[in-house]
Design a protein around this motif. Structure first.
Motif, PDB file in Angstrom:
ATOM      1  N   PRO A 111       0.829  -1.214   0.000  1.00  0.00           N
ATOM      2  CA  PRO A 111       0.000   0.000   0.000  1.00  0.00           C
ATOM      3  C   PRO A 111       0.857   1.255   0.000  1.00  0.00           C
ATOM      4  O   PRO A 111       1.787   1.385   0.785  1.00  0.00           O
ATOM      5  N   ARG A 112       0.547   2.162  -0.910  1.00  0.00           N
ATOM      6  CA  ARG A 112       1.281   3.427  -1.005  1.00  0.00           C
ATOM      7  C   ARG A 112       0.524   4.520  -0.265  1.00  0.00           C
ATOM      8  O   ARG A 112       1.100   5.341   0.421  1.00  0.00           O
ATOM      9  N   LEU A 113      -0.791   4.539  -0.465  1.00  0.00           N
ATOM     10  CA  LEU A 113      -1.658   5.424   0.295  1.00  0.00           C
ATOM     11  C   LEU A 113      -3.042   4.815   0.322  1.00  0.00           C
ATOM     12  O   LEU A 113      -3.382   3.995  -0.524  1.00  0.00           O
ATOM     13  N   ALA A 114      -3.821   5.187   1.333  1.00  0.00           N
ATOM     14  CA  ALA A 114      -5.150   4.598   1.484  1.00  0.00           C
ATOM     15  C   ALA A 114      -6.039   5.553   2.258  1.00  0.00           C
ATOM     16  O   ALA A 114      -5.569   6.404   3.009  1.00  0.00           O
ATOM     17  N   ALA A 115      -7.340   5.377   2.044  1.00  0.00           N
ATOM     18  CA  ALA A 115      -8.315   6.168   2.787  1.00  0.00           C
ATOM     19  C   ALA A 115      -9.584   5.347   2.964  1.00  0.00           C
ATOM     20  O   ALA A 115      -9.942   4.537   2.113  1.00  0.00           O
ATOM     21  N   VAL A 116     -10.233   5.572   4.107  1.00  0.00           N
ATOM     22  CA  VAL A 116     -11.501   4.935   4.420  1.00  0.00           C
ATOM     23  C   VAL A 116     -12.443   6.033   4.871  1.00  0.00           C
ATOM     24  O   VAL A 116     -12.090   6.852   5.732  1.00  0.00           O
ATOM     25  N   LEU A 117     -13.630   6.047   4.283  1.00  0.00           N
ATOM     26  CA  LEU A 117     -14.670   6.992   4.691  1.00  0.00           C
ATOM     27  C   LEU A 117     -15.717   6.216   5.461  1.00  0.00           C
ATOM     28  O   LEU A 117     -16.367   5.323   4.896  1.00  0.00           O
ATOM     29  N   GLY A 118     -15.861   6.499   6.758  1.00  0.00           N
ATOM     30  CA  GLY A 118     -16.878   5.849   7.573  1.00  0.00           C
ATOM     31  C   GLY A 118     -18.229   6.464   7.304  1.00  0.00           C
ATOM     32  O   GLY A 118     -18.361   7.681   7.221  1.00  0.00           O
ATOM     33  N   LEU A 119     -19.235   5.617   7.141  1.00  0.00           N
ATOM     34  CA  LEU A 119     -20.575   6.100   6.847  1.00  0.00           C
ATOM     35  C   LEU A 119     -21.579   5.456   7.787  1.00  0.00           C
ATOM     36  O   LEU A 119     -21.363   4.343   8.241  1.00  0.00           O
TER      37      LEU A 119
END
Length: 158
Positions: A111-119
């Motif tokens: 992984p180079r970059l990651a994001a998670v959006l909690g909903l």
């Protein structure tokens, strides 16, 4: 590596893409079984289509691999996006407020970059390789002693 974009700016742009995708995460009107206790909804597919297009604009030529569709690319890639358009589809279907959108940019080193959006609610968590979560260079604090009791349940009952 072909990825020349400033990673801090790219991570900020990814956050914007996820927030736009999150606006599409509404109550599903169509649910279809993929496998035992594994579903796909019209919302999964709508978010997936949006992410494929938006991530393609963010980094042209970088393929998008998704949980919801077969890979279109053949051969080796320097980098690729890995997407779970609705992470927690079962909760979305049940009306439980515990789901999100997960995206990572991966290369040969991982992984180079990651994001998670909690909903719902839109809590965004992002990280990039070599930096603390949030894109800062300060280290993460971990408790000296982990909690002694952890409970986790998928809530799946037949």
């Amino acid at each position: 590596m072909m990825l020349q974009a400033d990673e801090v700016s790219l991570l900020a742009a990814l956050g914007g893409v996820l927030r736009e995708a999150g606006a599409r995460a509404v109550r599903p009107s169509h649910v279809q079984a993929k496998a035992h206790q594994d579903w796909v909804t019209d919302v999964d597919l709508a978010v997936d289509a949006f992410l494929a297009e938006a991530l393609g604009r963010l980094l042209p030529g970088v393929p998008v691999l998704s949980e919801e569709r077969a890979a279109q690319e053949e051969g080796p890639c320097e980098a690729w996006w890995v997407v779970d358009p609705i992470d927690g589809t079962g909760n979305l279907i049940a009306g439980l407020p515990l789901f999100g959108i997960s995206v990572a940019l991966v290369d040969a080193e991982g992984p180079r970059l990651a994001a998670v959006l909690g909903l719902p609610g839109g809590g965004l968590h992002a990280a990039r390789r070599g930096a603390a979560p949030g894109g800062t260079d300060s280290p993460c604090a971990c408790p000296e002693r982990p909690r002694t009791l952890v409970g986790l349940s998928t809530g799946l009952i037949e």
